[in-house]
Design an enzyme around this catalytic site. Structure first.
Site, PDB file in Angstrom:
ATOM      1  N   HIS A  73       0.833  -1.200   0.000  1.00  0.00           N
ATOM      2  CA  HIS A  73       0.000   0.000   0.000  1.00  0.00           C
ATOM      3  C   HIS A  73       0.873   1.257   0.000  1.00  0.00           C
ATOM      4  O   HIS A  73       0.599   2.215  -0.731  1.00  0.00           O
ATOM      5  CB  HIS A  73      -0.914  -0.030   1.228  1.00  0.00           C
ATOM      6  N   ASP A 103      -6.156   1.323  -2.569  1.00  0.00           N
ATOM      7  CA  ASP A 103      -6.857   1.132  -1.299  1.00  0.00           C
ATOM      8  C   ASP A 103      -7.691  -0.146  -1.313  1.00  0.00           C
ATOM      9  O   ASP A 103      -7.772  -0.853  -0.310  1.00  0.00           O
ATOM     10  CB  ASP A 103      -7.745   2.338  -0.981  1.00  0.00           C
TER      11      ASP A 103
END
Length: 179
Positions: A73, A103
């Site tokens: 991420h 996300d």
């Protein structure tokens, strides 16, 4: 075990609220610069928090699955840094916002992890922080409000696609998931 998890979560939430209050105080008093010791990293990880404490990309904490999700991420290639603009959007938040694809991948990675820590990271990022992400999609219309964000959207397919902000929530309701 459930009581222990609940206690840990309650303790973490209290700490999080205190840290957010401290960050607000620092910002209001011109102390916006973060020092390395200001980083908040989830226990058992090196990548889950504001920044990382890893010595390199392969350096993971004891919660390896959770940490690997956070590392991936953190390395999202499509982002808008705080105060910056891209795709006709300006990020007015005090932190970086990411493309919704990153996300969404993060959410699924944490959800599929068997480690207990992944649930706390997922809850914090997708519920407590109340952040937003962006993607190129038909304009959205909020048809049902939830407690902190829109809980149901509809796409206006009569309009052309454009980059726009989306609420990141524990439901992670993105346009492709809508009916």
């Amino acid at each position: 075990m459930h009581a222990l998890r609940s206690s840990v979560l309650a303790l973490w939430l209290c700490l999080h609220v205190s840290v957010r209050a401290w960050m607000t105080y620092r910002s209001a008093n011109g102390l916006d610069e973060y020092e390395p010791e200001d980083r908040i990293i989830f226990l058992g990880t090196k990548w889950c928090g504001n920044g990382n404490v890893a010595e390199g990309p392969e350096d993971l904490g004891p919660l390896k699955e959770t940490d690997a999700c956070c590392r991936e991420h953190d390395m999202c290639p499509d982002l808008i840094a705080a105060g910056q603009s891209k795709h006709g959007l300006t990020n007015t938040a005090s932190y970086t916002r990411l493309n919704c694809g990153c996300d969404e991948k993060f959410y699924n990675c944490l959800k599929n992890s068997a480690e207990t820590g992944s649930g706390a990271v997922r809850f914090t990022y997708f519920t407590v922080l109340g952040t937003k992400c962006y993607r190129n999609e038909h304009p959205l219309i909020c048809v049902k409000k939830g407690w902190f964000s829109c809980s149901k959207y509809e796409l206006d397919k009569s309009q052309p696609k454009r980059y726009q902000w989306f609420d990141v929530s524990s439901n992670f309701a993105f346009p492709r998931m809508l009916t």
